[in-house]
Design an enzyme around this catalytic site. Sequence first.
Site, PDB file in Angstrom:
ATOM      1  N   ASP A 445       0.853  -1.067   0.056  1.00 21.99           N
ATOM      2  CA  ASP A 445       0.059   0.015  -0.059  1.00 21.99           C
ATOM      3  C   ASP A 445       0.862   1.355   0.030  1.00 21.99           C
ATOM      4  O   ASP A 445       2.210   1.213   0.277  1.00 21.99           O
ATOM      5  CB  ASP A 445      -0.898  -0.034   1.274  1.00 21.99           C
ATOM      6  N   ASP A 509     -10.644   1.629  -3.598  1.00 23.73           N
ATOM      7  CA  ASP A 509     -11.380   1.303  -2.173  1.00 23.73           C
ATOM      8  C   ASP A 509     -12.923   1.001  -2.487  1.00 23.73           C
ATOM      9  O   ASP A 509     -13.258   0.234  -1.562  1.00 23.73           O
ATOM     10  CB  ASP A 509     -10.934   2.045  -1.353  1.00 23.73           C
TER      11      ASP A 509
HETATM   12  C1  DGJ Z   1      -5.764   1.607   1.827  1.00 24.78           C
HETATM   13  C2  DGJ Z   1      -6.272   0.686   1.075  1.00 24.78           C
HETATM   14  O1  DGJ Z   1      -6.621   0.895  -0.223  1.00 24.78           O
HETATM   15  C3  DGJ Z   1      -7.340  -0.246   1.770  1.00 24.78           C
HETATM   16  O2  DGJ Z   1      -7.703  -1.434   1.072  1.00 24.78           O
HETATM   17  C4  DGJ Z   1      -6.662  -0.854   3.030  1.00 24.78           C
HETATM   18  O3  DGJ Z   1      -5.708  -1.589   2.831  1.00 24.78           O
HETATM   19  C5  DGJ Z   1      -6.313   0.402   3.766  1.00 24.78           C
HETATM   20  N1  DGJ Z   1      -5.431   1.160   3.078  1.00 24.78           N
HETATM   21  C6  DGJ Z   1      -5.534  -0.086   5.107  1.00 24.78           C
HETATM   22  O4  DGJ Z   1      -4.954   1.115   5.769  1.00 24.78           O
END
Ligand code: DGJ
Length: 705
Positions: A445, A509
């Site tokens: 991430d 997301d």
């Molecule tokens: C952002 C990501 O896009 C989410 O899927 C998740 O992993 C969160 N970060 C976790 O902090």
Amino acid sequence: MQRYERIDGGKTTLAILLGETGAPQLLHFGARLSDGADLAEIASALRSGLRESTPDHPVPPALYPTCGFGWMGEPAISGAHEGGDGALDWAHCSARREGERLVIALSDTRTGIHVELTYAINPGSGVLSAQARIANRGEHTFRLQQAASLCLPLPSWATHVLGFSGDWSREGQAIRTALDTGVWSQTNRTGRTGFGGATLVAIDANTSDDAGRAIAVHLAWSGNHSLGIETLPDGQRMATAGAHLAPGEVDLAPGGMFETPVAYAGYSDAGFNGISDAFHPFVRTQILPANAKAVRRVHFNSWEAAYFDFDESSLIDLARAAAGLGVERFVLDDGWFAGRRDDTSSLGDWRVDRDRFADGLAPLIDEVHALGMDFGLWVEPEMVSPDSDLYRTHPDWCVQAPDASRPTMRNQLWLDMAREEVRDHIHGQLDALLSTNAIAYLKWDCNRFLYPAVSEGAPAATRIVRGTYALMDRLKASHPTVEIESCASGGARMDLEILKRASRVWPSDTTDAIERLRIQRWAGLILPPEVIGAHVGPSPNPITGRDLPMAFRARVAMFGHMGVEADPRKLGAEDREILAAHIELYKRHRKLLHTGRHLRWRTDDAAEAWISVSPTADQALLLACRTEVARHAESAPVRIGGLDRATRFRVTLCPPWPKIASRRLHDADGWGDSRTFSGEALSEIGLRLPLADPLTAWLVHLERV
Ligand code: DGJ
């Protein structure tokens, strides 16, 4: 003396004209020319005469124009030596072959700036790659201000542009614009590819999914960038793509060299589907890391089911419920390490939280394995929380301008990946984690923008991004079987350079299937479906609040790398059954989905179809759906392109059928399991499915009889 060069591949040709001096001119980029095509004749057909009030020596759009010698448009390269005048004159131009690559060398003897442009066309797909190397052989430092990776004079049919914009959970918003005099441009300074996916642009002729010409240009770069199309008052039109450099970021000392990112371009005369036809096989065979060829296992990712609220035993519960659905990989998201209970702390301390996992991750991983799944883990290696042991020990390891404030985003700072000792430290922690635990997959991430992009007192955005590539490369070299996902608060890091290291991307997301239809559609323009993570979320959706039927959610997820984000324990029996059935269908058809052609079709009132056709055109899977009430009660027949027209197909409407079918599907009882139709009728005229109501999603399987 004038010389001509051409390179060919797939359905594409690049043909150029070189003089002794000046940058080469583009004769043609587009449909493949016949082997014997007379390039001199093409050049003479294109030549224009003198016009009033123009330079005495016509300056046509060139492949790497400079400023100072008659080209009045955006230059491909600009900069100046200390005390220099900034004018670059390509006094020498030569070409050579390196295998299948064409290398064009340009040099300015006055300043000692040499440029090598490397072009290649992939033989199978026809995708063009372009990269520039800028060397300073002068005696003074050269401050490089801009250096395009690709500069492409555009043909006159290129009248429109399809660009992208976006924001968190709203990635991939397509914006169509008719081109006119002036500049169309997309610049991104977030240090990532960006939510909008602005490293991709398609220039077209008001093209549709399946008809018309288009050129797609993509900059394979995960950092700041600029893509532009400029139309000069005389109508000359040029596209450029390159890294966006901050002032002083690239100072080339005598002997120094700067290599641009690679840009890719594809041509289609069969609509945007033709762009995918070029890029998908290219990405599959030339870009993705070797381990991305493994079967795409069905994921369960813990984020939307647990967020930060879990312990070992609740995760084991979740893992059991996920395995019961047919899930094949359990991914533990954020919150598993060193005191991390929310997003305010601990990034940089990549050791297992002993309050949550008294005996480390092993008991959870063992259970996951016993359930027949493998195990994945979330990390955010480029980041540090001010509240972390790493920051307390090395407060100077984050990117920062000396003596300036350190603004946080999501309560975190970006580590200085340009510095070797920082990379070494993070590598050491991740290496230990991967060496002591059976981890098959890392969700990598990156949840903030890169600012101030300063390393040790100097602007360094490009070096910081290259540092991340180096860290990933090193980790992959020591753990070659570990798959990586590129996630950046969703889809803010999706490009073909990160995908040389990552097997897939997390495009957003939002797991709301209606939003995903748009997001996956446009991510899929150049990315094959198996690269695009697509998970079934809860209903109501945590981001949009929308309630959607399980069949709709599952079907949209099947057309990506399928996974589940919803808590399986909270699903009703019917939803669980529908989800498990679709996971089963995905497993049965994933070879087709992940090796086939991917075609899109759309009506002008929000009916959408995605079609995966097997490489031999004898099998297909179709998703036909609608998100809003149709303007007309009678739906247009869905044309199922790509099928072998000469044969007949058994067409199966996969259950459950949308409720509307009982009233509107002609002879619903007669359908039974399936019916047969000719490939010609299905692709030319189409299949009329009831598709007028919102939230209708048909899943249709077609197989040669
Ligand atoms: C952002 C990501 O896009 C989410 O899927 C998740 O992993 C969160 N970060 C976790 O902090």
